[in-house]
Enzyme design. Structure first.
Site, mmCIF file in Angstrom:
data_model
loop_
_atom_site.group_PDB
_atom_site.id
_atom_site.type_symbol
_atom_site.label_atom_id
_atom_site.label_comp_id
_atom_site.label_asym_id
_atom_site.label_seq_id
_atom_site.Cartn_x
_atom_site.Cartn_y
_atom_site.Cartn_z
ATOM 1 N N CYS A 117 3.721 -2.073 0.642
ATOM 2 C CA CYS A 117 2.414 -1.415 0.781
ATOM 3 C C CYS A 117 2.291 -0.616 2.080
ATOM 4 O O CYS A 117 1.394 0.223 2.215
ATOM 5 C CB CYS A 117 1.295 -2.445 0.679
ATOM 6 S SG CYS A 117 1.298 -3.304 -0.901
ATOM 7 N N HIS A 255 -5.051 0.689 3.914
ATOM 8 C CA HIS A 255 -4.434 0.248 2.660
ATOM 9 C C HIS A 255 -5.498 -0.501 1.859
ATOM 10 O O HIS A 255 -6.289 -1.274 2.404
ATOM 11 C CB HIS A 255 -3.247 -0.671 2.982
ATOM 12 C CG HIS A 255 -2.671 -1.327 1.767
ATOM 13 N ND1 HIS A 255 -2.376 -0.619 0.629
ATOM 14 C CD2 HIS A 255 -2.356 -2.628 1.508
ATOM 15 C CE1 HIS A 255 -1.890 -1.452 -0.281
ATOM 16 N NE2 HIS A 255 -1.875 -2.673 0.227
ATOM 17 N N ASN A 285 -5.016 -2.122 -5.891
ATOM 18 C CA ASN A 285 -3.992 -1.971 -4.858
ATOM 19 C C ASN A 285 -2.811 -1.193 -5.458
ATOM 20 O O ASN A 285 -2.087 -1.716 -6.297
ATOM 21 C CB ASN A 285 -3.562 -3.365 -4.388
ATOM 22 C CG ASN A 285 -2.478 -3.323 -3.310
ATOM 23 O OD1 ASN A 285 -1.879 -2.281 -3.055
ATOM 24 N ND2 ASN A 285 -2.223 -4.465 -2.696
HETATM 25 N N1 COA Z 1 -9.732 -15.269 -11.856
HETATM 26 C C1 COA Z 1 -10.354 -16.458 -11.781
HETATM 27 N N2 COA Z 1 -9.928 -17.462 -10.998
HETATM 28 C C2 COA Z 1 -8.832 -17.250 -10.274
HETATM 29 C C3 COA Z 1 -8.109 -16.040 -10.304
HETATM 30 C C4 COA Z 1 -8.610 -15.017 -11.132
HETATM 31 N N3 COA Z 1 -8.018 -13.825 -11.258
HETATM 32 N N4 COA Z 1 -7.071 -16.109 -9.469
HETATM 33 C C5 COA Z 1 -7.107 -17.331 -8.904
HETATM 34 N N5 COA Z 1 -8.165 -18.033 -9.400
HETATM 35 C C6 COA Z 1 -8.582 -19.393 -9.079
HETATM 36 C C7 COA Z 1 -7.463 -20.232 -8.535
HETATM 37 O O1 COA Z 1 -6.704 -20.795 -9.588
HETATM 38 C C8 COA Z 1 -8.203 -21.277 -7.748
HETATM 39 O O2 COA Z 1 -8.701 -22.237 -8.624
HETATM 40 P P1 COA Z 1 -8.690 -23.795 -8.205
HETATM 41 O O3 COA Z 1 -9.576 -23.896 -7.002
HETATM 42 O O4 COA Z 1 -9.225 -24.449 -9.428
HETATM 43 O O5 COA Z 1 -7.257 -24.121 -7.923
HETATM 44 C C9 COA Z 1 -9.405 -20.508 -7.189
HETATM 45 O O6 COA Z 1 -9.538 -19.340 -8.016
HETATM 46 C C10 COA Z 1 -9.230 -20.095 -5.742
HETATM 47 O O7 COA Z 1 -7.947 -19.494 -5.617
HETATM 48 P P2 COA Z 1 -7.455 -18.880 -4.268
HETATM 49 O O8 COA Z 1 -6.069 -18.343 -4.454
HETATM 50 O O9 COA Z 1 -7.695 -19.859 -3.146
HETATM 51 O O10 COA Z 1 -8.493 -17.667 -4.129
HETATM 52 P P3 COA Z 1 -8.707 -16.707 -2.933
HETATM 53 O O11 COA Z 1 -10.111 -16.756 -2.526
HETATM 54 O O12 COA Z 1 -7.660 -16.866 -1.878
HETATM 55 O O13 COA Z 1 -8.477 -15.308 -3.619
HETATM 56 C C11 COA Z 1 -6.870 -13.570 -3.690
HETATM 57 C C12 COA Z 1 -7.213 -14.988 -4.144
HETATM 58 C C13 COA Z 1 -5.513 -13.219 -4.273
HETATM 59 C C14 COA Z 1 -7.924 -12.623 -4.230
HETATM 60 C C15 COA Z 1 -6.850 -13.529 -2.135
HETATM 61 O O14 COA Z 1 -6.101 -14.597 -1.642
HETATM 62 C C16 COA Z 1 -6.297 -12.263 -1.617
HETATM 63 O O15 COA Z 1 -6.835 -11.199 -1.862
HETATM 64 N N6 COA Z 1 -5.212 -12.348 -0.806
HETATM 65 C C17 COA Z 1 -4.586 -11.168 -0.248
HETATM 66 C C18 COA Z 1 -3.795 -10.505 -1.329
HETATM 67 C C19 COA Z 1 -3.316 -9.178 -0.939
HETATM 68 O O16 COA Z 1 -4.020 -8.425 -0.345
HETATM 69 N N7 COA Z 1 -2.067 -8.873 -1.311
HETATM 70 C C20 COA Z 1 -1.471 -7.628 -1.085
HETATM 71 C C21 COA Z 1 -1.132 -7.472 0.356
HETATM 72 S S1 COA Z 1 -0.406 -5.925 0.582
#
Ligand code: COA
Length: 328
Positions: A117, A255, A285
């Site tokens: 990215c 980004h 993204n």
């Molecule tokens: N829809 C519904 N629920 C979802 C889900 C989705 N698409 N994806 C994950 N969940 C659930 C998980 O299973 C988890 O459930 P649980 O508590 O029963 O285990 C819950 O939501 C929380 O998951 P978590 O991974 O802790 O959520 P989060 O708040 O960290 O959000 C992201 C997840 C991916 C949105 C977040 O971590 C993020 O944006 N990270 C950065 C990613 C990024 O920018 N990547 C590219 C970098 S270049």
């Protein structure tokens, strides 16, 4: 004689026609529009059609950037494509796009850069060095991706985040005393964080043990924390290197990974969100394409004006991160 500086003289972008909304995704993975919007800020993304490749997206964005700059394809001295989703393992997507752009006649160098990215910022930094050194006069830099091709559509933690697209800029040398153009670029990598965001397989290591083709795996929470920290330190580094205060930054073109990451970078700069280019809601993204896609929007609609300080900044797998500060 005053020194050579790289100016952005044209920007262009391209999004594939097919649009996939959060509700469309909720038809085949357990998720909801509300969950995706509240955690990420994403509402929809574009997906390349069958038979539409990264080089096609790249070439179309390149054509539009040439048009915006008002310069012919034959005047380009170097083509760099930032991508993590190349058409083939080799040759480079840049070679393929060079031909599609009708630029193969002069046999100009064309190569890919892979920093996920943060790839577009890396490519801009390389182009800047070529121009400063006087090696090239006009350079085309493209960020292009078909991330949809490396997604596991059963993994709701990743498939909701990404989209396809391309953005391009034309850089041109100008003799000035750093009055305008690219003021500085800053690149970093930390290979100890490889496992946080990677694909399940590749070439040298072979395909994934479970079979099929390689897809993205991510430790979302950890990526989030490291991304915020990396971007904050990069903002500070860029300001110090240029002797600027945060109030002097007019536009942030970040980004487009997650709205909460973007907001934290804006906060570091004490910037209101109406000075931040945000396309995430409509594009998701798009990896190396996200910064030039966002830049194209704010340049085309006239929000970025001559004299503005524009900070482009990105972070990606690797970890890789970097910034480019431009005086427009
Ligand atoms: N829809 C519904 N629920 C979802 C889900 C989705 N698409 N994806 C994950 N969940 C659930 C998980 O299973 C988890 O459930 P649980 O508590 O029963 O285990 C819950 O939501 C929380 O998951 P978590 O991974 O802790 O959520 P989060 O708040 O960290 O959000 C992201 C997840 C991916 C949105 C977040 O971590 C993020 O944006 N990270 C950065 C990613 C990024 O920018 N990547 C590219 C970098 S270049």
């Amino acid at each position: 004689m005053s020194r050579l500086t790289a100016r952005i003289i044209g920007v262009g972008s391209y999004l594939p026609e097919k649009r996939l909304t959060n509700s469309d995704l909720a038809q085949f993975v357990e998720t909801s529009d509300e969950w995706i919007r509240s955690r990420t800020g994403i509402g929809a993304r574009h997906v390349a059609a069958d038979g539409e490749f990264t080089s096609d997206l790249a070439a179309e964005a390149g054509r539009r950037a040439l048009q915006a700059a008002g310069v012919p394809a034959e005047s380009i001295d170097l083509l760099i494509v930032a991508t993590t989703t190349p058409d083939l393992v080799f040759p480079s997507t840049a070679s393929i796009a060079q031909h599609k752009l009708g630029m193969s006649g002069r046999r100009i160098p064309a190569f890919d850069v892979q920093a996920v990215c943060a790839g577009f910022i890396h490519a801009i930094s390389i182009a800047d060095q070529y121009i400063r050194a006087g090696t090239c006069w006009r350079v085309m830099v493209i960020g292009a991706e078909t991330v949809s091709r490396i997604l596991d559509w059963n993994d709701r933690g990743t498939c909701i985040l990404f989209g396809d697209g391309a953005g391009a800029v034309i850089l041109e040398a100008e003799r000035n005393n750093g009055e305008r153009g690219i003021l500085s670029t800053h690149l970093h990598a930390d290979g100890s964080l490889v496992d946080l965001l990677k694909t399940t397989g590749g070439v040298s290591r072979g395909g994934p043990p479970e079979g099929g083709s390689a897809t993205i795996r991510m430790q979302g929470n950890e990526v989030f924390k490291h991304a915020v920290k990396a971007l904050e330190s990069c903002v500070d580094e860029t300001l110090v290197a240029n002797g600027l205060s945060k109030e002097q930054i007019d536009w942030l073109v970040p980004h487009q990974a997650n709205i909460r990451i973007i907001q934290s970078t804006a906060k570091r700069l004490g910037m209101s969100m109406n000075r931040v280019a945000v396309t995430l809601e409509r594009h998701g993204n798009t990896s190396a394409a996200s910064v030039p896609l966002a830049l194209d929007e704010v340049v085309r609609d006239g929000r970025i004006q001559a004299g503005h300080h524009v900070l482009m900044i990105a972070v990606g797998g690797g970890f890789t991160w970097g910034s480019a500060l431009v005086k427009w």
